[in-house]
Design a protein around this motif. Structure first.
Motif: not given
Length: 332
Positions: A169, A189, A262
């Motif tokens: 991420d 992500t 997440l």
């Protein structure tokens, strides 16, 4: 449950101010103020721990703030790599209507010695957990004297060495570099804006998002978890797209919602075998968990989630309407 190690190469102190109204160019006195050790990986680990997962957060912090960090709620999770000086401060200003204005400090460069120490700490934590996940989160600092960000090749090598699956991420130049060679990335992500930038075109519908995510999957990423703000999220693989959305009970602070989502996704994934045994769809379970944790985080005053969501249930669509038009930014 599978162990999950997070890496925050650019740790932060999150300072959150709550004000009645924010007007540019005027004096404003905060009604409330909180300060906590943060950084995206720390936020992810905090949510994972709240969900009962075995997790550790490898985080780079300035020596001036280590004592503060070791006295905080997340202290048991932290594997601190200490560098000279102070830690950068990321500021959130939240007004009475729940709107969040964020100002993040620049990411300071990291010396080669500090980066080596970070890699060593990461290997140690991965080595204590069988078949772990590694989550690489947040901004990547410049390697001092090089003018370029730290190289993730050694991080990915450590993941391979320990049989770890990798979730990433990040954004900006770090994301661009990763997308040039995403081999070995199990989960990426991006938000809708980052995904749009990655494919070089606007994304106006859910179908646009799914198509863009599949282009990323075609480059070598196994799964894309795309956050869509008020519209929810969608999980995309080579042959599936699962949409999920959950309603937050209130809006207190949007900072950290993506980190919690997440964490929720990973919590759902690691429970996949149990879900399959019970006849459930493991990808749908993970998507629902992501949406519920994200909604839960939005209702939290701080960026650190202290407990699991209760009473929040996600709407999940395993065959979503791809013609659904996304909410324009600022209209949510």
């Amino acid at each position: 449950m599978t162990g999950i190690v997070t890496l925050t190469a650019a740790g932060a102190i999150d300072a959150t101010y709550r004000v009645g109204a924010l007007r540019r160019g005027t004096f404003t006195r905060a009604e409330r103020y909180t300060r906590e050790v943060s950084g995206k990986g720390v936020n992810v680990s905090a949510a994972l721990a709240a969900g009962g997962a075995d997790t550790a957060a490898v985080v780079v912090l300035g020596a001036d703030d280590v004592r503060f960090a070791r006295g905080g709620l997340t202290a048991p999770l932290l594997r601190i790599v200490e560098v000279p000086g102070s830690t950068r401060v990321n500021t959130s200003i939240i007004d009475a209507e729940g709107a969040t204005t964020k100002v993040n400090a620049p990411t300071p460069p990291l010396s080669p010695e500090a980066w080596d120490a970070t890699l060593s700490a990461l290997r140690d934590e991965l080595g204590t957990r069988p078949q772990p996940w590694l989550v690489i989160s947040g901004s990547l600092p410049e390697l001092a004297g090089t003018g370029t960000p730290v190289d993730l090749a050694a991080v990915r090598a450590a993941a391979r060495e320990h049989g770890a699956r990798v979730a990433v991420d990040t954004s900006g130049g770090a994301l661009d570099a990763l997308l040039a060679d995403p081999t070995g990335i199990d989960l990426l992500t991006p938000n809708a804006e980052e995904l749009s930038a990655a494919v070089g075109r606007p994304l106006r519908t859910l179908g646009d998002v799914v198509t863009a995510a599949r282009e990323i999957v075609a480059r070598g990423v196994t799964t894309v978890l795309a956050s869509l703000g008020a519209d929810g999220l969608v999980v995309v693989t080579a042959d599936r797209a699962v949409f999920a959305r959950a309603q937050a009970p209130s809006v207190a602070n949007t900072a950290g919602a993506g980190d919690a989502a997440l964490a929720g996704f990973l919590l759902g994934l690691t429970r996949g075998p149990a879900a399959t045994a019970a006849g459930a769809d493991p990808l749908a379970v993970a998507a629902a968990s992501a949406a519920e944790w994200g909604a839960h985080a939005v209702a939290h005053a701080s960026t650190i989630v202290a407990g699991p969501p209760h009473g929040i249930r996600a709407l999940v669509e395993t065959s979503p309407d791809l013609d659904r038009v996304l909410t324009a930014e600022g209209e949510a």
